[in-house]
Scaffold this motif. Structure first.
Motif, short mmCIF file in Angstrom:
data_model
loop_
_atom_site.label_atom_id
_atom_site.label_comp_id
_atom_site.label_asym_id
_atom_site.label_seq_id
_atom_site.Cartn_x
_atom_site.Cartn_y
_atom_site.Cartn_z
N PRO A 182 23.45 26.16 37.37
CA PRO A 182 24.88 26.01 37.72
C PRO A 182 25.07 25.76 39.22
O PRO A 182 24.52 26.50 40.05
CB PRO A 182 25.47 27.35 37.28
CG PRO A 182 24.33 28.30 37.29
CD PRO A 182 23.11 27.52 36.94
N THR A 183 25.84 24.73 39.59
CA THR A 183 26.11 24.40 40.99
C THR A 183 27.44 25.00 41.42
O THR A 183 28.21 25.52 40.59
CB THR A 183 26.15 22.88 41.16
OG1 THR A 183 27.21 22.34 40.35
CG2 THR A 183 24.82 22.25 40.72
N ARG A 184 27.72 24.87 42.77
CA ARG A 184 28.97 25.39 43.28
C ARG A 184 30.15 24.58 42.76
O ARG A 184 31.22 25.11 42.50
CB ARG A 184 28.96 25.36 44.80
CG ARG A 184 30.18 26.03 45.41
CD ARG A 184 30.07 26.09 46.91
NE ARG A 184 30.04 24.74 47.50
CZ ARG A 184 29.97 24.52 48.82
NH1 ARG A 184 29.89 25.53 49.66
NH2 ARG A 184 29.95 23.29 49.29
N GLN A 185 29.95 23.30 42.55
CA GLN A 185 31.02 22.47 42.01
C GLN A 185 31.37 22.90 40.58
O GLN A 185 32.53 22.96 40.20
CB GLN A 185 30.61 21.00 42.05
CG GLN A 185 31.72 20.05 41.61
CD GLN A 185 31.30 18.60 41.72
OE1 GLN A 185 30.17 18.30 42.12
NE2 GLN A 185 32.22 17.70 41.41
N MET A 186 30.32 23.22 39.78
CA MET A 186 30.56 23.71 38.42
C MET A 186 31.29 25.03 38.44
O MET A 186 32.20 25.29 37.63
CB MET A 186 29.24 23.83 37.65
CG MET A 186 28.50 22.49 37.46
SD MET A 186 26.81 22.72 36.84
CE MET A 186 27.15 23.55 35.32
N ALA A 187 30.92 25.88 39.40
CA ALA A 187 31.60 27.17 39.49
C ALA A 187 33.04 27.00 39.90
O ALA A 187 33.94 27.68 39.38
CB ALA A 187 30.85 28.09 40.47
N LEU A 188 33.31 26.02 40.90
CA LEU A 188 34.69 25.79 41.31
C LEU A 188 35.52 25.25 40.15
O LEU A 188 36.67 25.64 39.95
CB LEU A 188 34.72 24.81 42.49
CG LEU A 188 34.30 25.37 43.87
CD1 LEU A 188 34.19 24.25 44.88
CD2 LEU A 188 35.30 26.43 44.32
N ALA A 191 44.63 34.16 44.43
CA ALA A 191 44.71 35.19 43.39
C ALA A 191 43.71 34.94 42.27
O ALA A 191 43.78 35.59 41.20
CB ALA A 191 46.12 35.23 42.82
N ALA A 192 42.77 34.03 42.45
CA ALA A 192 41.82 33.72 41.37
C ALA A 192 40.86 34.87 41.14
O ALA A 192 40.43 35.55 42.07
CB ALA A 192 41.05 32.44 41.73
N GLN A 193 40.51 35.09 39.86
CA GLN A 193 39.53 36.10 39.43
C GLN A 193 38.42 35.42 38.64
O GLN A 193 38.66 34.45 37.92
CB GLN A 193 40.20 37.16 38.54
CG GLN A 193 41.31 37.93 39.21
CD GLN A 193 40.79 38.86 40.30
OE1 GLN A 193 39.64 39.31 40.25
NE2 GLN A 193 41.62 39.12 41.30
N ALA A 194 37.19 35.94 38.82
CA ALA A 194 36.05 35.33 38.14
C ALA A 194 36.21 35.45 36.63
O ALA A 194 36.46 36.55 36.10
CB ALA A 194 34.76 36.00 38.58
N PRO A 195 36.10 34.37 35.87
CA PRO A 195 36.24 34.45 34.41
C PRO A 195 35.01 35.08 33.76
O PRO A 195 33.90 35.01 34.30
CB PRO A 195 36.41 32.98 33.99
CG PRO A 195 35.66 32.22 35.03
CD PRO A 195 35.85 32.98 36.32
N ALA A 196 35.23 35.69 32.60
CA ALA A 196 34.11 36.29 31.85
C ALA A 196 33.25 35.19 31.25
O ALA A 196 33.77 34.18 30.77
CB ALA A 196 34.63 37.19 30.74
N PRO A 197 31.94 35.33 31.30
CA PRO A 197 31.07 34.28 30.74
C PRO A 197 31.20 34.22 29.22
O PRO A 197 31.44 35.21 28.55
CB PRO A 197 29.67 34.72 31.17
CG PRO A 197 29.77 36.19 31.36
CD PRO A 197 31.17 36.45 31.87
N ASP A 198 31.01 33.06 28.67
CA ASP A 198 31.06 32.84 27.22
C ASP A 198 29.65 33.01 26.65
O ASP A 198 28.82 32.10 26.75
CB ASP A 198 31.62 31.45 26.93
CG ASP A 198 31.77 31.20 25.44
OD1 ASP A 198 31.66 32.19 24.66
OD2 ASP A 198 32.00 30.04 25.04
N ARG A 210 35.00 25.75 36.94
CA ARG A 210 35.26 26.82 35.97
C ARG A 210 36.33 27.78 36.49
O ARG A 210 37.23 28.19 35.74
CB ARG A 210 33.96 27.58 35.70
CG ARG A 210 34.14 28.86 34.86
CD ARG A 210 34.58 28.55 33.45
NE ARG A 210 33.56 27.84 32.72
CZ ARG A 210 32.54 28.44 32.09
NH1 ARG A 210 32.45 29.75 32.10
NH2 ARG A 210 31.65 27.73 31.43
N LEU A 211 36.25 28.11 37.81
CA LEU A 211 37.22 29.03 38.38
C LEU A 211 38.60 28.40 38.46
O LEU A 211 39.61 29.05 38.20
CB LEU A 211 36.75 29.48 39.77
CG LEU A 211 37.57 30.57 40.46
CD1 LEU A 211 37.52 31.86 39.64
CD2 LEU A 211 37.04 30.83 41.87
#
Length: 860
Positions: A86-92, A137-144, A94-95
């Motif tokens: 997972p890259t930072r772009q993928m994390a951004l 105000a973003a919160q990390a989502p729970a992984p699927d 998803r967030l």
């Protein structure tokens, strides 16, 4: 993929949510790509920890190893191919997807048009400021982590469950046993090892112990436990040393691969050699059983003895025995007992054991009738013994008592019984017995009420004197004379109608005298029971005389109408009232009621009820016994439900108060649903409100059992067929039923529902036998009874079919309304079955008929 430009400073606070989001994406990728590999590893580890490899051939272990290795390799390659870092772009992305309007992407965007317009620039800055606030105000989502679509058969959970089971019940050290199967691990596998088991005796109920699982150096085992050891490796590497078996003489070598012996004493058990161990063995001895007399022995007037006892053992009592021996020092040696007795072995009676339940501690009652034994009414000692499963026998202390026997109230019968005892005491008493019998019968008119009894006595005298003169009184002749004297005493005691009336008067006088003299409660209870028996005997003799005389004319019936009439229920009610007054201590009122009863008995004529409803006495007796059997069945069913409620108090048992029926109805008949109301609820024949037999919703099962027993006694007084073998057989069966009902009542009062059910089953079986014998007596009586129109009756009988039905006018079968009436259905059924067999053996009959007859035989 190229990394995007740096995140604007306004979004620096999103570093932690972004890091957590990337970790979640990594977990998703790892789980989705490598869950097959994880499942294979968990399943392989579970099998190894459970020790499956120790129970399989080495070839199967190698095949399994290769299979699991290939499966792990395939799963690993597939997981690497599916894995994406997972890259930072993928994390951004998803967030940003978790926020409305994708504010992170809006913050990172550049204005495309209107860069030269101040108003446009101001709007753009305001928009980015609003998006920055929303992104902050973003919160990390729970992984699927759901894998249901990738694993539709839930194989991952199977592997996880197997691993958890292995953690609980297996051992991680067992994984090392696989190393022994490798080519380099042969040294350890070829080394010496051992296994051992301790098997306690089966009767103890204890489990087998695997000795390698014993952590402590000291163990306790029951005596006579078996120890089995197996040594593996070179012979002599492991040896046994033990001092627990107590073996002497020629013993097997200590290095034998198989060692098998029994533990009999405390000692040491040691296995010498590589991996050997030692234990201190302590033997748990098998304590012998204990048995004691639990109460005062009781005796019925008929001679039946009841002796309660209590037995216990650590593992359960197997059997018991009561030995009854003559207590010669306590005996007064006078008259016929002054002679030296003939040698006689003690009486050994097996003790009753519980049919079901725990035998480690229980209380039972020995019931035995020794009225005919020579030691009847003599001092004896009763010694109880108990045996357990290990063969230990415990003999209790001797209990001194007088051997109960039947009581004879007639003086002549008592004298005959005494002479019988002297004859059985010693054959040398034969001349004296003959002399005394001849002396007391010198004036037969004064002492004998029956010529038959006198003639029987004369026959016995001549036989006894003849044998005594020729010194031929052997043991067989002695027993024969004793049996003849017993039958004579019974005849004198019971006698005919006059004897029964005299016995009734004598019982009333003895009871009245006992009340005046302040006798003990036990003696008064015995005399009251004797009064009931004398009354029943008198009514039975009266009924027998009425049957022998036949139907009387109207003139005799009119002459008897002036005498006092009483029913048997009235008599039972009066005697119950007398007993109740005596139990309350109101002796004066009880004596007055007894005098009234005596006066009524002098003037009464017991109503026989013949011809009521057009039924014969036999049919009335059969219907009464059938109703009694249904009521007994209802009581047995209620006792069974109460037994179930003992073990399951919370169960819904229905209406227990007053619930007398088989299936929960309110005390009616057998099925208690729409049937006629039986005597069990107090509203049957002869029942009155307030008398025994009427539960009223509150009467206990024991009281209802007593009421049913009294009803059976009343029915015995009206039983027809006296003097015939079938009638006597019916009476004997009903006597057994009465004794079983008494036992059931006693068990119910002690809340022993299991014992009560057993006694009630015996009573029902005896009632059925009595009904069968009564049916045979009725059929025999009808065959022997002469009547008019015999020729016509024979002609009609010839025109009946095998089922007893008359043929119609045109040869057709008539109605079945008279089917088998007046005959014994069991005898008739046997005759029908014999007829079917006879016809099926006739080869000349048509094939269709023979097939039909064969089907009947197969069904019935």
């Amino acid at each position: 993929m190229a990394e995007p430009t740096a995140i604007p400073p306004v979004l620096h606070k999103l570093r932690l949510p972004l890091f957590l989001t990337r970790c979640g994406l990594l977990a998703e990728q790892l789980l989705r790509g490598f869950w097959p590999l994880i499942s294979v590893i968990l399943l392989a580890a579970a099998l190894l920890m459970l020790g499956v490899q120790d129970h399989l051939p080495i070839e199967a272990v190698w095949v399994g190893t290769v299979v699991f290795a290939l499966a792990a390799l395939v799963a690993a390659i597939s997981g690497v191919r599916r894995f994406v870092w997972p890259t930072r772009q993928m994390a951004l992305a998803r967030l940003d997807a978790t926020l409305p309007g994708r504010p992170i992407q809006a913050v990172m965007d550049q204005q495309a048009i209107g860069t030269g317009d101040e108003s446009s620039m101001a709007v753009w800055r305001a928009h980015q400021a609003r998006m920055a606030d929303r992104a902050a105000a973003a919160q990390a989502p729970a992984p699927d982590l759901k894998l249901a679509r990738r694993d539709p058969f839930a194989l991952r959970y199977v592997a996880l469950l197997a691993f958890l089971v292995a953690l609980l019940f297996g051992s991680i050290w067992r994984v090392g046993s696989v190393v022994d199967m490798t080519p380099g691990g042969g040294d350890l596998a070829g080394g010496p090892t051992w296994e051992g088991w301790v098997e306690p005796p089966r009767y103890t109920g204890k489990p087998t112990i695997y000795m390698k699982d014993i952590d402590s150096a000291a163990i306790e085992v029951p005596v006579n436990s078996r120890i089995l050891l197996r040594f593996y490796g070179e012979v002599g590497d492991l040896t046994l040393a033990e001092t627990v078996s107590g073996r002497i003489g020629e013993l097997p070598p200590a290095s034998d691969p198989v060692q098998d012996f029994t533990v009999t004493q405390d000692g040491e058990l040691r296995i010498d050699g590589p991996g050997g161990r030692a234990w201190d063995i302590r033997v748990l001895s098998d304590t012998p059983p204990q048995i004691t007399v639990a109460g005062v022995p009781e005796a019925e007037a008929t001679g039946e003895m009841t002796l309660p006892f209590t037995a216990s053992d650590d593992y359960g009592v197997v059997s018991g025995e009561a030995v009854i021996a003559l207590d010669l020092p306590a005996l007064t040696r006078e008259y016929g007992l002054a002679t030296d007795p003939d040698p006689r072995e003690p009486v050994a009676v097996p003790l009753p054991m519980p049919i079901a339940g725990d035998r480690t501690m229980f209380t039972e009652t020995l019931i035995e009738d020794l009225s005919k034994h020579p030691w009847a009414h003599l001092p004896v000692t009763v010694t109880l013994s108990a045996t357990d499963s290990a063969g230990n026998v415990t003999v209790g202390e001797a209990h001194a008592m007088t051997l109960p026997a039947r009581r004879f109230f007639d003086p002549m019968a008592a004298a005959v019984i005494e002479m019988r005892r002297d004859l059985l005491w010693a054959r040398a008493n034969a001349p004296r017995v003959a002399q005394v019998l001849r002396a007391i019968s010198h004036r037969p008119d004064e002492v004998f009420r029956s010529e038959t009894a006198y003639l029987r006595l004369r026959v016995i005298l001549r036989r006894l004197e003849s044998l005594a003169e020729r010194d031929l009184l052997a043991v067989e002749a002695q027993n024969e004379m004793a049996e003849a004297l017993w039958d004579l005493a019974i005849l004198l005691e019971e006698g005919d109608l006059g004897d029964a009336l005299e016995r009734l008067r004598r019982a009333q006088e003895q009871l009245s005298e006992a009340m005046r003299n302040g006798a003990s409660d036990q003696e008064i209870a015995e005399l009251m029971q004797e009064l009931r028996r004398a009354t029943d005997d008198y009514l039975r003799q009266l009924s027998r005389q009425a049957q022998q005389q036949g139907q009387q004319g109207e003139q005799g019936q009119q002459q008897a109408q002036n005498s006092m009439q009483m029913t048997q229920d009235d008599l039972q009610r009066m005697m119950d009232r007398i007993q109740e007054l005596m139990e309350q201590g109101r002796m004066a009122e009880a004596e007055q009621a007894l005098q009234e009863l005596q006066q009524m008995m002098e003037n009464m004529r017991v109503t026989q009820g013949q011809g009521q409803g057009g039924q014969s006495p036999g049919q009335q007796a059969m219907e009464g016994l059938a109703e009694t059997l249904r009521e007994q069945q209802g009581l047995s069913d209620q006792a069974f439900r109460d037994l179930q409620e003992q073990f399951n108090p919370g169960a819904q048992a229905g209406e227990n108060e007053g619930n007398q029926g088989r299936n929960g109805g309110q005390g009616r008949g057998e099925s208690h649903e729409g049937q006629g109301q039986g005597r069990a609820d107090g509203q049957g024949e002869g029942a009155q409100p307030g008398q025994p037999g009427q539960p009223g919703g509150q009467q206990s099962l024991a009281d209802r059992q007593r009421a049913l027993r009294d009803e059976l006694s009343r029915q015995q007084g009206q039983m027809p067929g006296a003097g015939t073998p079938e009638g006597d057989a019916a009476r004997e069966a009903l006597d057994r039923a009465g004794r079983a009902m008494d036992g059931a009542e006693e068990s119910l009062r002690q809340d022993d529902y299991a014992g009560a059910i057993d006694r009630q089953s015996e009573a029902m079986e005896a009632l059925r036998e009595g009904m069968r014998a009564l049916g045979e007596a009725m059929a025999q009586e009808q065959q022997n009874q002469p009547g008019q129109g015999t020729t016509d009756g024979d002609m009609r009988a010839q025109n009946r079919d095998p089922l007893g039905r008359d043929t119609g006018s045109n040869g057709s079968l008539g109605t079945p309304e008279n089917l088998l009436q007046g005959e014994d259905v069991y005898r008739r059924a046997r005759e029908l079955l014999d007829e079917i067999r006879r016809r099926s053996g006739d080869g000349e009959r048509p094939e269709v008929e023979l097939d039909y007859l064969q089907r009947l035989l197969e069904r019935f």
